[in-house]
Design a protein around this motif. Structure first.
Motif, mmCIF file in Angstrom:
data_model
loop_
_atom_site.group_PDB
_atom_site.id
_atom_site.type_symbol
_atom_site.label_atom_id
_atom_site.label_comp_id
_atom_site.label_asym_id
_atom_site.label_seq_id
_atom_site.Cartn_x
_atom_site.Cartn_y
_atom_site.Cartn_z
ATOM 1 N N MET A 89 -15.877 -20.116 -44.747
ATOM 2 C CA MET A 89 -16.672 -21.217 -45.297
ATOM 3 C C MET A 89 -17.687 -20.734 -46.333
ATOM 4 O O MET A 89 -18.207 -21.532 -47.113
ATOM 5 N N ASN A 116 -23.298 -20.733 -47.250
ATOM 6 C CA ASN A 116 -22.135 -21.599 -47.273
ATOM 7 C C ASN A 116 -21.716 -21.835 -48.727
ATOM 8 O O ASN A 116 -22.565 -22.076 -49.594
ATOM 9 N N SER A 117 -20.422 -21.775 -48.985
ATOM 10 C CA SER A 117 -19.961 -21.870 -50.375
ATOM 11 C C SER A 117 -20.251 -23.229 -51.006
ATOM 12 O O SER A 117 -20.513 -23.323 -52.201
ATOM 13 N N GLU A 118 -20.212 -24.288 -50.212
ATOM 14 C CA GLU A 118 -20.502 -25.607 -50.760
ATOM 15 C C GLU A 118 -21.954 -25.682 -51.249
ATOM 16 O O GLU A 118 -22.240 -26.250 -52.311
ATOM 17 N N TYR A 126 -11.623 -30.887 -50.171
ATOM 18 C CA TYR A 126 -11.850 -29.495 -49.788
ATOM 19 C C TYR A 126 -11.529 -29.276 -48.314
ATOM 20 O O TYR A 126 -12.006 -29.985 -47.436
ATOM 21 N N SER A 149 -15.598 -21.180 -58.273
ATOM 22 C CA SER A 149 -14.775 -21.946 -57.347
ATOM 23 C C SER A 149 -14.925 -21.404 -55.933
ATOM 24 O O SER A 149 -15.299 -20.252 -55.726
ATOM 25 N N ASN A 150 -14.616 -22.258 -54.964
ATOM 26 C CA ASN A 150 -14.518 -21.780 -53.577
ATOM 27 C C ASN A 150 -13.135 -22.067 -53.017
ATOM 28 O O ASN A 150 -12.947 -22.209 -51.818
ATOM 29 N N MET A 196 -22.142 -23.811 -54.494
ATOM 30 C CA MET A 196 -21.644 -24.572 -55.634
ATOM 31 C C MET A 196 -22.737 -25.489 -56.201
ATOM 32 O O MET A 196 -22.875 -25.648 -57.408
#
Length: 373
Positions: free
Chosen positions: A347, A305-307, A330, A320-321, A310
C-alpha cells in the motif's frame, strides 16, 4: 511546473518523430494500399522503411514485423492467435506468471474458461520468476510460454537468456511482452529462440495507437497464428485494416533513434536512478524488486501510504502507484501481491519511471515525503 516521472505509463513524442508524423498526416497522406498513384506508393515505402527500423532493434527480418495498435493488441494476437493450432495439435497447456500485464493475464483467463490449462510460475520477493519451477512446468503438451521482459511496475528484468536456454530442446512457442524494454534494453530480445515479441510505440517516444508484434520464423516455418479480425488482408492477413501510416512512420523513426541512443540512455537513466535512491535512503526507502531496469524505481517507505503521497506530490511531481493501464479503480498491485510483500509495503509502493531527458527533483520528492512522516 510539475515534473513528469511516469514514463512507464507513456512518453512524450520526440520532436523529430512528431515532425515526421505531421508530414505523413498533412503532406504524404496516401493510403499504403493504394497502388495506382505516388501518394499510395510513398505511403507503402514509408511503412516498409519503418518495418526495417523496428526489426533492426531485435535483429529480426523486416518481413517478421506485424504492425498493430500497441502491445495490448500484440499480446492478444500472440496468445489468442494460437487457438486453432492448439486444437489441431492437442496442445492446450500454457505457462505464464502472476506478474504479467493484464493484457496477457486476461487473454489467458479467457482461454482458461475455454478449457486451456494455465500454469502460473511463482516469483519471489525479488520479483523474478523461478526458472527451476518453469523447467518443471514444461510438458509435452505445452503450447506457449508467455512472459514479460521488464515488469512495468517494479522494473524487474526477467532472465530471458536463461529461459531461452531452458526452451532450447522444447517446441513450445515463446512470447515476450517487451513493452517496457523494446529499444531500451533490447540485447536479450535478439535471441532467436524468442518466437514473438510485443512492442508499443508510446513507451518509446512515438505516438499512442501503434505497436508491433515480431513473429520470428523457425527456419522457413511461420508461427501458425490466425487473425482475431477479418477484412482486407493487410499485414499478411494477420491484422486487417488500413495501415496508420503516420503512426507507423513515427514508430519506425523512434526505433531508429533508440537503436542509436540506447547505450547513452542507459548511462543517463542509471545515474539519475542512483541519485534518487541515495536521496530516498535517508527516509528508509526499500526498493521493491531486484535486477531492475535503470528506467524504473519502485519503492516503499515505512509509515507512508502511496495514496497520501500522490496527494502530496500533486502539482509538483507526476508519479504512479500502479499500472496506468488498470487505473480505472485503484486496487492493491497484483504484481507486488504476487511477490508476497507485506500489506503495508504494498500500500506504500510508489513507482518513479525515468527518461534520459527527465529532471530529477530528488530534494522535492524527499521534502514532500518527509511531511507525511
Amino acid at each position: 511546473m510539475t515534473t513528469y516521472l511516469d514514463f512507464c505509463a507513456t512518453t512524450p513524442v520526440s520532436k523529430p518523430v512528431a515532425e515526421l508524423v505531421h508530414q505523413f498526416m498533412r503532406e504524404e497522406f496516401g493510403n499504403a494500399g493504394s497502388r495506382t498513384h505516388e501518394f499510395g506508393l510513398n505511403a507503402k515505402r514509408a511503412v516498409e522503411v519503418a518495418r526495417e527500423q523496428v526489426a533492426r532493434v531485435v535483429e529480426a527480418d523486416k518481413s517478421e514485423v506485424i504492425f498493430t495498435s500497441g502491445a495490448t493488441e500484440s499480446n492478444n494476437i500472440a496468445i489468442l492467435g494460437l487457438v486453432d493450432f492448439a486444437a489441431e495439435s492437442d496442445k492446450k497447456h500454457i505457462i505464464s506468471s502472476r506478474i504479467e500485464h493484464k493484457a496477457v493475464i486476461e487473454p489467458l483467463e479467457h482461454l482458461e474458461s475455454k478449457g486451456f490449462e494455465i500454469t502460473y510460475i511463482s516469483v519471489g520477493e525479488n520479483g523474478l520468476i523461478d526458472t527451476d519451477e518453469l523447467k518443471l512446468a514444461l510438458r509435452h503438451d505445452t503450447l506457449l510460454v508467455t512472459l514479460m521482459h521488464v515488469n512495468n511496475e517494479t522494473g524487474c528484468i526477467q532472465p530471458i537468456k536463461e529461459i531461452c536456454e531452458l526452451l532450447s530442446d522444447h517446441d513450445a512457442y515463446f512470447h515476450v511482452d517487451a513493452a517496457q524494454s523494446y529499444g531500451k534494453l533490447s540485447e536479450e530480445l535478439k535471441n532467436s529462440r524468442i518466437d514473438m515479441i510485443s512492442a508499443s510505440g508510446h513507451k518509446l517516444y512515438a505516438p499512442k495507437g501503434v505497436g508491433a508484434l515480431v513473429t520470428r520464423r523457425r527456419g522457413f516455418t511461420k508461427i501458425p497464428l490466425k487473425p482475431l479480425m477479418y477484412g482486407g488482408g493487410q499485414e499478411k492477413g494477420l491484422r486487417p485494416g488500413t495501415l496508420a501510416v503516420p503512426l507507423i512512420a513515427g514508430f519506425g523513426l523512434a526505433c531508429e533513434i533508440a537503436y542509436d541512443e540506447a547505450k547513452d540512455w542507459l548511462k543517463q537513466t542509471a545515474f539519475k536512478k542512483n541519485v534518487l535512491k541515495a536521496e530516498l535512503s535517508e527516509l528508509g526507502a526499500i526498493e521493491n524488486g531486484e535486477n531492475t531496469s535503470p528506467y524504473i524505481l519502485n519503492f516503499s517507505i515505512p509509515g507512508i501510504n502511496s495514496e497520501a503521497a500522490m496527494v502530496s506530490f500533486k502539482g509538483l511531481i507526476a508519479v504512479s502507484n500502479g499500472s496506468a493501464c488498470t487505473a480505472s479503480s485503484y486496487k492493491p498491485s497484483h504484481v507486488l501481491t504476487a511477490m508476497n510483500l507485506g500489506h503495508e509495503r504494498i500500500m506504500g509502493a510508489i513507482r518513479l519511471s525515468l527518461s534520459p531527458n527527465s529532471d530529477i527533483p530528488g530534494g522535492d520528492i524527499v521534502a514532500a515525503l518527509k511531511r507525511l512522516i
